[in-house]
Write a protein that holds these residues in place. Structure first.
Motif, mmCIF file in Angstrom:
data_model
loop_
_atom_site.group_PDB
_atom_site.id
_atom_site.type_symbol
_atom_site.label_atom_id
_atom_site.label_comp_id
_atom_site.label_asym_id
_atom_site.label_seq_id
_atom_site.Cartn_x
_atom_site.Cartn_y
_atom_site.Cartn_z
ATOM 1 N N PRO A 1 23.033 25.384 -73.175
ATOM 2 C CA PRO A 1 22.962 25.140 -74.620
ATOM 3 C C PRO A 1 21.516 25.149 -75.107
ATOM 4 N N THR A 2 21.348 25.398 -76.393
ATOM 5 C CA THR A 2 20.029 25.257 -76.997
ATOM 6 C C THR A 2 19.688 23.767 -77.056
ATOM 7 N N VAL A 3 18.438 23.452 -77.362
ATOM 8 C CA VAL A 3 18.040 22.042 -77.439
ATOM 9 C C VAL A 3 18.860 21.316 -78.508
ATOM 10 N N GLU A 4 19.081 21.970 -79.644
ATOM 11 C CA GLU A 4 19.864 21.353 -80.711
ATOM 12 C C GLU A 4 21.290 21.079 -80.250
ATOM 13 N N GLN A 5 21.899 22.069 -79.586
ATOM 14 C CA GLN A 5 23.249 21.878 -79.067
ATOM 15 C C GLN A 5 23.275 20.792 -78.000
ATOM 16 N N TRP A 6 22.224 20.766 -77.190
ATOM 17 C CA TRP A 6 22.120 19.771 -76.112
ATOM 18 C C TRP A 6 22.126 18.350 -76.676
ATOM 19 N N LEU A 7 21.376 18.127 -77.744
ATOM 20 C CA LEU A 7 21.320 16.807 -78.360
ATOM 21 C C LEU A 7 22.678 16.411 -78.926
ATOM 22 N N ASP A 8 23.385 17.383 -79.523
ATOM 23 C CA ASP A 8 24.724 17.099 -80.041
ATOM 24 C C ASP A 8 25.681 16.740 -78.907
ATOM 25 N N LEU A 9 25.589 17.504 -77.790
ATOM 26 C CA LEU A 9 26.441 17.222 -76.639
ATOM 27 C C LEU A 9 26.071 15.883 -76.015
ATOM 28 N N GLY A 10 24.774 15.546 -76.058
ATOM 29 C CA GLY A 10 24.340 14.271 -75.510
ATOM 30 C C GLY A 10 24.955 13.096 -76.243
ATOM 31 N N ALA A 11 25.129 13.246 -77.558
ATOM 32 C CA ALA A 11 25.759 12.180 -78.341
ATOM 33 C C ALA A 11 27.202 11.960 -77.908
ATOM 34 N N MET A 12 27.800 12.997 -77.326
ATOM 35 C CA MET A 12 29.174 12.891 -76.831
ATOM 36 C C MET A 12 29.227 12.692 -75.313
ATOM 37 N N LYS A 13 28.043 12.460 -74.707
ATOM 38 C CA LYS A 13 27.940 12.178 -73.269
ATOM 39 C C LYS A 13 28.602 13.267 -72.409
ATOM 40 N N VAL A 14 28.292 14.492 -72.722
ATOM 41 C CA VAL A 14 28.932 15.617 -72.037
ATOM 42 C C VAL A 14 28.261 15.903 -70.690
ATOM 43 N N GLU A 15 29.090 16.065 -69.672
ATOM 44 C CA GLU A 15 28.652 16.507 -68.352
ATOM 45 C C GLU A 15 29.413 17.788 -68.005
ATOM 46 N N GLN A 16 28.771 18.674 -67.253
ATOM 47 C CA GLN A 16 29.414 19.935 -66.881
ATOM 48 C C GLN A 16 29.247 20.210 -65.393
ATOM 49 N N THR A 17 30.283 20.769 -64.798
ATOM 50 C CA THR A 17 30.233 21.228 -63.409
ATOM 51 C C THR A 17 30.963 22.560 -63.320
#
Length: 212
Positions: A115-131
């Motif tokens: 993700p872009t940094v902006e998308q990353w921050l949005d995903l961070g607010a939702m505590k997203v983890e990926q594998t």
């Protein structure tokens, strides 16, 4: 004849798009090294206890094993760990083509996988983890044809490895745990012996548009 001409054009595009074809001044193809693949012990990038500073790729001469490690390094991340996307791509970029020829292209490729940094921050607010769960890692038939059509102009030891698998994400949505899974596929171009003592990553295909 028309079908054959189209096939040859496709094979030329495969190696040409990624800048892998060597010009007249490039190294001619050599016989593969007879020694078996070698793997040196390094930190496991899938281990949650390992810090990003230790997520180095394995020092191996096995292109398939190496490509699997590249895939894990790119797809296993956690937006709540306090890092940015560039922190997760650093291990792959640090192991780029030692000659530097493919590095600019790899920088562009890698940026499309996270993700872009902006998308990353949005995903961070939702505590997203990926594998990523890898189903297959193999040298596609089209790459064998591409090597033949290159007539020795590919860097010796260059291999395309196609990865297919499932991308899993977990997070929190409206206060509840949410999960999603969907298929993913891509091709990793690596160069090993005899060009280099061990494998290095050259380029990545477009996500979900692998060689088959």
């Amino acid at each position: 004849m028309l079908l054959l001409g189209c096939a040859l054009a496709v094979m030329t595009a495969v190696v040409g798009i990624y800048g892998l074809v060597r010009g007249p001044g490039g190294t001619a193809a050599e016989s593969p090294d007879a020694r078996p693949p070698r793997v040196e012990a390094v930190a496991d990038p899938t281990d949650d206890a390992v810090t990003l500073e230790n997520r180095t790729l394995p020092h191996t001469t096995d292109p398939v094993a190496y490509a699997r490690a590249v895939a894990v390094s790119l797809f296993n991340w956690d937006t709540t760990a306090g890092f940015l996307p560039t922190d997760y791509t650093s291990a792959v970029l640090a192991d780029a083509d030692p000659s530097g020829e493919e590095t600019p292209g790899l920088l562009t490729d890698v940026a499309t996988y996270l993700p872009t940094v902006e998308q990353w921050l949005d995903l961070g607010a939702m505590k997203v983890e990926q594998t990523i769960e890898i189903d297959q890692a193999y040298v596609p038939d089209s790459w064998v044809d591409a090597v033949e059509q290159a007539h020795g102009h590919l860097r010796p030891g260059t291999t395309a490895v196609t990865i297919t698998g499932t991308r899993h994400r977990t997070g929190v949505w409206n206060g509840e745990v949410a999960e999603s899974s969907y298929p993913v596929s891509f091709t990793i171009f690596v160069a090993c012996r005899p060009s280099f003592e061990r494998c290095h990553v050259l380029r990545l295909s477009e996500l979900d548009n692998p060689l088959r």
